[in-house]
Design a protein around this motif. Structure first.
Motif, PDB file in Angstrom:
ATOM      1  N   MET A 226       2.938 -12.715   4.291  1.00 35.21           N
ATOM      2  CA  MET A 226       3.770 -11.596   3.839  1.00 35.21           C
ATOM      3  C   MET A 226       3.177 -10.945   2.591  1.00 35.21           C
ATOM      4  O   MET A 226       2.608 -11.611   1.729  1.00 35.21           O
ATOM      5  N   LEU A 227       3.365  -9.639   2.513  1.00 36.99           N
ATOM      6  CA  LEU A 227       2.911  -8.857   1.366  1.00 36.99           C
ATOM      7  C   LEU A 227       3.955  -7.802   1.070  1.00 36.99           C
ATOM      8  O   LEU A 227       4.313  -6.997   1.948  1.00 36.99           O
ATOM      9  N   ASP A 228       4.472  -7.821  -0.171  1.00 38.97           N
ATOM     10  CA  ASP A 228       5.414  -6.782  -0.608  1.00 38.97           C
ATOM     11  C   ASP A 228       4.589  -5.610  -1.139  1.00 38.97           C
ATOM     12  O   ASP A 228       4.384  -5.460  -2.348  1.00 38.97           O
ATOM     13  N   ALA A 229       4.116  -4.793  -0.245  1.00 37.47           N
ATOM     14  CA  ALA A 229       3.188  -3.718  -0.610  1.00 37.47           C
ATOM     15  C   ALA A 229       3.920  -2.582  -1.314  1.00 37.47           C
ATOM     16  O   ALA A 229       5.072  -2.261  -0.989  1.00 37.47           O
ATOM     17  N   ARG A 230       3.228  -1.987  -2.265  1.00 40.04           N
ATOM     18  CA  ARG A 230       3.716  -0.775  -2.934  1.00 40.04           C
ATOM     19  C   ARG A 230       2.741   0.344  -2.572  1.00 40.04           C
ATOM     20  O   ARG A 230       1.632   0.420  -3.087  1.00 40.04           O
ATOM     21  N   LEU A 231       3.168   1.216  -1.675  1.00 38.33           N
ATOM     22  CA  LEU A 231       2.292   2.272  -1.173  1.00 38.33           C
ATOM     23  C   LEU A 231       2.401   3.522  -2.038  1.00 38.33           C
ATOM     24  O   LEU A 231       3.460   3.808  -2.615  1.00 38.33           O
ATOM     25  N   ALA A 232       1.313   4.248  -2.110  1.00 44.14           N
ATOM     26  CA  ALA A 232       1.342   5.578  -2.709  1.00 44.14           C
ATOM     27  C   ALA A 232       1.885   6.554  -1.670  1.00 44.14           C
ATOM     28  O   ALA A 232       1.545   6.479  -0.486  1.00 44.14           O
ATOM     29  N   ARG A 233       2.733   7.467  -2.118  1.00 46.26           N
ATOM     30  CA  ARG A 233       3.345   8.427  -1.184  1.00 46.26           C
ATOM     31  C   ARG A 233       2.382   9.585  -0.942  1.00 46.26           C
ATOM     32  O   ARG A 233       2.526  10.676  -1.498  1.00 46.26           O
ATOM     33  N   ILE A 234       1.398   9.361  -0.097  1.00 46.36           N
ATOM     34  CA  ILE A 234       0.422  10.384   0.269  1.00 46.36           C
ATOM     35  C   ILE A 234       0.747  10.809   1.695  1.00 46.36           C
ATOM     36  O   ILE A 234       0.465  10.086   2.653  1.00 46.36           O
ATOM     37  N   GLU A 235       1.366  11.982   1.843  1.00 44.71           N
ATOM     38  CA  GLU A 235       1.859  12.377   3.154  1.00 44.71           C
ATOM     39  C   GLU A 235       0.784  13.035   4.016  1.00 44.71           C
ATOM     40  O   GLU A 235       0.909  13.052   5.245  1.00 44.71           O
TER      41      GLU A 235
END
Length: 613
Positions: A226-235
């Motif tokens: 498991m990985l609690d990823a924090r994504l950049a909001r690049i649409e």
């Protein structure tokens, strides 16, 4: 070198900056930058690293305006030189230091800001923000620079172009979106049943800049995968559909994989619930056996090449058909004190290009690094490739001539893999149905000096080719380096004559647009031209001079050409005509009649030094 002002007189007291990079796509740490002051006659002598192309510009700080805005005379960044050349740099514009304000960084914690200026290299510098998050841009040339926000070196959460043409005292504001919670699980499907894998590094693709992919490191999976990823909001990440995210991942027991999924950024995921239910928003699966590659790099057969950076370009996915496709971004590692290295998490049945960064010190006491290819291998399973001896590489010396027989100064020489890799595999493996070619962008770009010469070192292999390009004229030539007796190769290439299209680029008021980029794209490309070479031609452009004039070459006599122009100012603008159709075979047409119009306001065109009071 010599610097002059806009009137052609000696420019005393100018600060001259030279910024160079050996290959496209190198890490920013390898940039070699030199800054010197011109003497009373506007002259300076600078020691440079051999065979590296440098952007050259100069600036001179001036008295601030009444409101305290700092100004300077500055040249542009489209002058390029290599060691052994003499260049003249001319002041062409007035520059003011623009303030940039960045909002939204608090949600990301610690973040650094880096500026990369225009030019053929990629000179970059870290800037220091004030307490309110704003900072002043440095005095850099061109009409725009690119700003990167990084959570760690090489991990970019946002990048944007910042125009340098501006009103006095204006502030350019950038808003960085907050991170997006997105639980991921990493699973190997090679085993039955599928097995969660930990210690897997996961990266998110942010976009494409200067033909290289920009990535953000979103974390490492735990023992449960498991990985609690924090994504950049690049649409819109570089031409992909809205909300489509591409990940790459690798780990000691997780073969390198690159895949994507559609993401809705309007609602965060509850990572605690996802972890409790073992129900991630996305599962990263690898169906490939993980491979570990080890080896040693030696200088001369006995002395280890210790603590050296290695750039490893692996192929992506399983090789299909006749070709491996190498990644354009490297896995970076380092040799130990014995020159040994270990690379985990590569995929089975893949090709690898291994490059080393070579530290170089110049006579002035400053340093830099160049990169060279030291090995090209195919791996099926865990492999020890043995000793790579740098002094066994082949010296390849290029001499490039124009069609009139004179040296071709500032010609570009592209070097890369292209052909059968049978010599890199065993006799038994060579008969199997497997890919025997490498397809990729050319990893090495050289520029010739005033004698039309440049050089490089390569492994003993026939898997390399070269393409020489100058103003539309090009020649492709394979490099025969497999002969282990010959330690050097001399390559002499004469460029063909091409039709030259001349013209000017202006705005709607008729003012010339200096530093515009003009491209002539052939349509159709002759079928005998390889796709990799056609891609080089499509990305090639010429830059207009201070009067907006340009010259572009038309290499194929029977093709038509669509001619475009682009200007990067407060907004990026293209030719209003869209594209102009030119017939290369019609030599009777006066090329001086070609005019391209770009909708750029008069105020956006950078002022000349004469306008400085």
């Amino acid at each position: 070198m010599r610097v002059v002002d806009d009137a052609g007189l000696s420019w005393a007291g100018a600060k001259i900056v030279l910024s160079g990079r050996a290959i496209e796509g190198e890490p920013a740490s390898s940039v070699h930058t030199v800054e010197v002051d011109s003497d009373a006659d506007g002259r300076a002598i600078v020691d440079l690293i051999r065979d590296r192309a440098y952007d050259v510009w100069a600036y001179e700080p001036m008295a601030p305006f009444g409101d305290g805005v700092e100004t300077a005379k500055i040249s542009d960044a489209h002058t390029t030189c290599v060691a052994g050349t003499t260049v003249i740099v001319r002041a062409t514009a007035k520059a003011t230091r623009r303030r940039v304000a960045i909002k939204g960084l608090d949600a990301w914690g610690k973040a650094n800001v880096r500026i990369e200026c225009e030019g053929r290299s990629a000179h970059s510098m870290v800037v220091h923000r004030s307490a309110d998050g704003s900072f002043l841009l440095p005095f850099v040339p061109g009409d725009a620079c690119t700003l990167f926000v990084e959570t760690a070196p090489g991990s970019v959460i946002h990048f944007a172009k910042v125009p340098l043409v501006r009103d006095t005292g204006s502030v350019f504001e950038i808003v960085v979106a907050p991170p997006f919670s997105f639980p991921i699980r990493t699973i190997s499907t090679k085993e039955k049943p599928s097995t969660p894998r930990g210690d897997v590094d996961v990266w998110q693709r942010i976009g494409v800049h200067r033909d290289r992919i920009v990535w953000c490191h979103v974390g490492m999976s735990d023992a449960s995968g498991m990985l609690d990823a924090r994504l950049a909001r690049i649409e819109f990440p570089g031409g992909l559909p809205k909300g489509y995210v591409i990940f790459k991942a690798r780990g000691p027991r997780f073969g390198l994989v690159q895949t994507g999924t559609q993401v809705a950024f309007d609602e965060d995921h509850d990572v605690a619930k996802a972890r409790e239910a073992a129900a991630p928003a996305f599962v990263l699966r690898s169906h490939l056996d993980p491979v570990t590659v080890t080896g040693r790099v030696l200088d001369d057969g006995t002395h280890p090449f210790a603590h050296a950076r290695l750039l490893v370009f692996p192929s992506i996915g399983v090789g299909r058909g006749v070709a491996f496709t190498l990644a354009v971004d490297p896995v970076v590692t380092e040799t130990d004190e014995r020159g040994a290295f270990r690379i985990d998490g590569l995929a089975s049945r893949s090709a690898l290009r291994i490059m080393t960064e070579i530290a170089v010190d110049d006579a002035g006491g400053t340093g830099g690094a160049v990169a060279e290819v030291v090995s090209l291998v195919v791996v099926e399973r865990d492999t020890d490739i043995g000793d790579i001896v740098r002094n066994e590489l082949r010296d390849v010396d290029f001499e490039i001539l124009r069609s009139d027989g004179f040296p071709a100064e500032d010609a570009r020489v592209f070097v890369g893999e292209y052909s059968a890799m049978v010599d890199l595999t065993s006799e038994a493996n060579a008969t199997e149905k497997k890919p025997m070619k490498v397809t990729t962008q050319f990893p090495i770009v050289l520029r010739t000096d005033r004698r039309g010469r440049t050089s490089i070192r390569l492994p003993a292999s026939d898997a390399f080719t070269s393409v020489v390009l100058q103003r539309g004229a090009f020649v492709s030539m394979p490099l025969s380096l497999a002969d282990r007796v010959r330690r050097a190769a001399r390559v002499r290439i004469e460029l063909p004559e091409v039709v030259v299209l001349r013209g000017t680029v202006k705005n709607r008021s008729g003012l010339p647009l200096p530093r515009s980029r003009v491209m002539a794209m052939p349509n159709p490309v002759p079928p005998e031209v390889e796709p990799a070479i056609a891609a080089l031609l499509d990305r090639s452009f010429e830059t207009t001079d201070r009067e907006g004039r340009f010259e572009v070459g038309l290499p194929f006599a029977k093709s038509n050409y669509f001619v475009y122009a682009r200007y990067d100012g407060e907004t990026t603008a293209w030719t209003t005509q869209g594209r102009i159709l030119v017939h290369a075979a019609e030599r009777s047409v006066d090329p001086g009649e070609i005019e391209l119009e770009i909708p750029v306001l008069d105020a956006e065109i950078r002022q000349s030094p004469k306008a400085i009071k």
